[in-house]
Design an enzyme around this catalytic site. Structure first.
Site, PDB file in Angstrom:
ATOM      1  N   LYS A 166       0.814  -1.217   0.000  1.00  0.00           N
ATOM      2  CA  LYS A 166       0.000   0.000   0.000  1.00  0.00           C
ATOM      3  C   LYS A 166       0.851   1.272   0.000  1.00  0.00           C
ATOM      4  O   LYS A 166       2.054   1.229   0.282  1.00  0.00           O
ATOM      5  CB  LYS A 166      -0.938  -0.033   1.212  1.00  0.00           C
ATOM      6  CG  LYS A 166      -1.940  -1.184   1.178  1.00  0.00           C
ATOM      7  CD  LYS A 166      -2.866  -1.127   2.383  1.00  0.00           C
ATOM      8  CE  LYS A 166      -3.834  -2.293   2.396  1.00  0.00           C
ATOM      9  NZ  LYS A 166      -4.767  -2.216   3.543  1.00  0.00           N
ATOM     10  N   TYR A 208     -12.456  -2.589  -2.935  1.00  0.00           N
ATOM     11  CA  TYR A 208     -12.939  -2.558  -1.548  1.00  0.00           C
ATOM     12  C   TYR A 208     -14.461  -2.466  -1.448  1.00  0.00           C
ATOM     13  O   TYR A 208     -14.981  -1.993  -0.445  1.00  0.00           O
ATOM     14  CB  TYR A 208     -12.288  -1.388  -0.801  1.00  0.00           C
ATOM     15  CG  TYR A 208     -10.872  -1.688  -0.350  1.00  0.00           C
ATOM     16  CD1 TYR A 208     -10.593  -2.803   0.442  1.00  0.00           C
ATOM     17  CD2 TYR A 208      -9.805  -0.860  -0.700  1.00  0.00           C
ATOM     18  CE1 TYR A 208      -9.305  -3.083   0.865  1.00  0.00           C
ATOM     19  CE2 TYR A 208      -8.505  -1.136  -0.279  1.00  0.00           C
ATOM     20  CZ  TYR A 208      -8.268  -2.256   0.511  1.00  0.00           C
ATOM     21  OH  TYR A 208      -6.992  -2.538   0.938  1.00  0.00           O
ATOM     22  N   ARG A 216      -1.321 -14.317   4.475  1.00  0.00           N
ATOM     23  CA  ARG A 216      -2.052 -13.633   5.551  1.00  0.00           C
ATOM     24  C   ARG A 216      -1.334 -13.787   6.890  1.00  0.00           C
ATOM     25  O   ARG A 216      -1.330 -12.876   7.713  1.00  0.00           O
ATOM     26  CB  ARG A 216      -3.502 -14.123   5.600  1.00  0.00           C
ATOM     27  CG  ARG A 216      -4.264 -13.627   4.364  1.00  0.00           C
ATOM     28  CD  ARG A 216      -5.691 -14.073   4.333  1.00  0.00           C
ATOM     29  NE  ARG A 216      -6.518 -13.416   5.337  1.00  0.00           N
ATOM     30  CZ  ARG A 216      -7.024 -12.188   5.219  1.00  0.00           C
ATOM     31  NH1 ARG A 216      -6.759 -11.459   4.143  1.00  0.00           N
ATOM     32  NH2 ARG A 216      -7.779 -11.683   6.161  1.00  0.00           N
ATOM     33  N   THR A 219      -5.227  -7.541  10.991  1.00  0.00           N
ATOM     34  CA  THR A 219      -5.625  -6.148  10.740  1.00  0.00           C
ATOM     35  C   THR A 219      -5.612  -5.354  12.042  1.00  0.00           C
ATOM     36  O   THR A 219      -5.137  -4.211  12.075  1.00  0.00           O
ATOM     37  CB  THR A 219      -7.055  -6.103  10.139  1.00  0.00           C
ATOM     38  OG1 THR A 219      -7.107  -6.989   9.026  1.00  0.00           O
ATOM     39  CG2 THR A 219      -7.429  -4.705   9.691  1.00  0.00           C
ATOM     40  N   ASN A 234      -1.867   0.102   6.951  1.00  0.00           N
ATOM     41  CA  ASN A 234      -1.308  -1.152   7.450  1.00  0.00           C
ATOM     42  C   ASN A 234      -0.428  -1.882   6.425  1.00  0.00           C
ATOM     43  O   ASN A 234      -0.259  -3.092   6.486  1.00  0.00           O
ATOM     44  CB  ASN A 234      -2.427  -2.060   7.979  1.00  0.00           C
ATOM     45  CG  ASN A 234      -3.421  -2.445   6.902  1.00  0.00           C
ATOM     46  OD1 ASN A 234      -3.283  -2.044   5.753  1.00  0.00           O
ATOM     47  ND2 ASN A 234      -4.416  -3.231   7.269  1.00  0.00           N
ATOM     48  N   HIS A 245      -2.126  -5.576   1.753  1.00  0.00           N
ATOM     49  CA  HIS A 245      -3.418  -6.247   1.629  1.00  0.00           C
ATOM     50  C   HIS A 245      -3.159  -7.604   1.004  1.00  0.00           C
ATOM     51  O   HIS A 245      -2.293  -7.721   0.136  1.00  0.00           O
ATOM     52  CB  HIS A 245      -4.366  -5.462   0.711  1.00  0.00           C
ATOM     53  CG  HIS A 245      -5.528  -6.290   0.243  1.00  0.00           C
ATOM     54  ND1 HIS A 245      -6.685  -6.421   0.977  1.00  0.00           N
ATOM     55  CD2 HIS A 245      -5.685  -7.083  -0.854  1.00  0.00           C
ATOM     56  CE1 HIS A 245      -7.510  -7.244   0.339  1.00  0.00           C
ATOM     57  NE2 HIS A 245      -6.934  -7.664  -0.778  1.00  0.00           N
ATOM     58  N   GLU A 254     -10.007 -10.388  -7.251  1.00  0.00           N
ATOM     59  CA  GLU A 254      -9.060  -9.273  -7.136  1.00  0.00           C
ATOM     60  C   GLU A 254      -8.000  -9.320  -8.237  1.00  0.00           C
ATOM     61  O   GLU A 254      -7.590  -8.271  -8.750  1.00  0.00           O
ATOM     62  CB  GLU A 254      -8.411  -9.301  -5.740  1.00  0.00           C
ATOM     63  CG  GLU A 254      -9.422  -8.974  -4.645  1.00  0.00           C
ATOM     64  CD  GLU A 254      -8.905  -9.189  -3.231  1.00  0.00           C
ATOM     65  OE1 GLU A 254      -7.727  -9.571  -3.062  1.00  0.00           O
ATOM     66  OE2 GLU A 254      -9.692  -8.967  -2.287  1.00  0.00           O
TER      67      GLU A 254
HETATM   68  P1  CMP Z   1      -7.068  -4.809   4.054  1.00  0.00           P
HETATM   69  O1  CMP Z   1      -6.515  -6.130   4.410  1.00  0.00           O
HETATM   70  O2  CMP Z   1      -6.590  -4.138   2.831  1.00  0.00           O
HETATM   71  O3  CMP Z   1      -8.669  -4.911   3.999  1.00  0.00           O
HETATM   72  C1  CMP Z   1      -9.535  -3.843   4.290  1.00  0.00           C
HETATM   73  C2  CMP Z   1      -8.805  -2.650   4.835  1.00  0.00           C
HETATM   74  O4  CMP Z   1      -9.619  -1.730   5.516  1.00  0.00           O
HETATM   75  C3  CMP Z   1      -7.810  -3.124   5.877  1.00  0.00           C
HETATM   76  O5  CMP Z   1      -6.755  -3.800   5.275  1.00  0.00           O
HETATM   77  C4  CMP Z   1      -7.479  -1.821   6.560  1.00  0.00           C
HETATM   78  O6  CMP Z   1      -6.582  -1.034   5.775  1.00  0.00           O
HETATM   79  C5  CMP Z   1      -8.846  -1.163   6.559  1.00  0.00           C
HETATM   80  N1  CMP Z   1      -9.579  -1.425   7.807  1.00  0.00           N
HETATM   81  C6  CMP Z   1     -10.116  -2.572   8.200  1.00  0.00           C
HETATM   82  N2  CMP Z   1     -10.762  -2.441   9.373  1.00  0.00           N
HETATM   83  C7  CMP Z   1     -10.647  -1.152   9.711  1.00  0.00           C
HETATM   84  C8  CMP Z   1     -11.117  -0.398  10.818  1.00  0.00           C
HETATM   85  N3  CMP Z   1     -11.827  -0.943  11.807  1.00  0.00           N
HETATM   86  N4  CMP Z   1     -10.817   0.909  10.857  1.00  0.00           N
HETATM   87  C9  CMP Z   1     -10.090   1.460   9.849  1.00  0.00           C
HETATM   88  N5  CMP Z   1      -9.617   0.795   8.758  1.00  0.00           N
HETATM   89  C10 CMP Z   1      -9.894  -0.512   8.704  1.00  0.00           C
END
Ligand code: CMP
Length: 138
Positions: free
Chosen positions: A9, A49, A85, A91, A112, A115, A126
């Site tokens: 990201k 998303y 993962r 997450t 984070n 993904h 995807e």
């Molecule tokens: P990702 O694995 O890309 O999948 C969905 C993304 O949404 C996740 O990583 C985070 O970047 C974001 N995300 C998921 N849960 C939350 C949350 N509770 N608050 C803010 N961002 C979130």
């Protein structure tokens, strides 16, 4: 062979850790079979998303994903969906294990670093979004 879609990201690209992240996957025996870097259009981010549409974090997630270039890659290998993962980490920052990419580098729950697809079905969906010109007939 199983495959998965990974995004490195914008926050990770900004931290200059693309190579460190790819090393984590390659060291685990996974193979990079496609790779590109781009600043993604909003409509692609929204398609990727779409399951999160309407959630409290949706708008900030989309703004974050489109703010600067990211890397999209396909990894292949045995059990690669679960392996990636595990390597990425949870997450929720409170659940992140030592040694995972997110524990090492993530700034928070949205920023984070990585993904990865969470199932065979989502990986195929995807991969088509990010690599529409590949032979997607697997
Ligand atoms: P990702 O694995 O890309 O999948 C969905 C993304 O949404 C996740 O990583 C985070 O970047 C974001 N995300 C998921 N849960 C939350 C949350 N509770 N608050 C803010 N961002 C979130």
């Amino acid at each position: 062979m199983e495959r998965t879609l990974v995004l490195i990201k914008p926050d990770a690209v900004e931290q200059n850790i693309i190579g460190n992240i790819i090393s984590c996957y390659e060291s685990a025996g996974l193979k990079v079979t496609a790779l590109k870097m781009e600043q993604v259009e909003r409509k692609v981010a929204e398609e990727h998303y779409k399951e999160h549409y309407g959630k409290s974090f949706y708008n900030s997630l989309i703004e974050f994903i489109i703010r600067s270039p990211l890397c999209a890659l396909i990894l292949e290998g045995k059990d690669c969906i679960d392996k990636v993962r595990e390597i990425n980490g949870a997450t929720n920052p409170k659940e992140q294990k030592e040694g995972t990419i997110r524990k090492k580098y993530a700034k928070g729950i949205t920023e984070n670093c990585v993904h990865a697809s969470d199932s065979v079905e989502s990986s195929e969906r995807e991969i088509k979004i990010w690599f529409p010109n590949l032979n997607n007939k697997k």
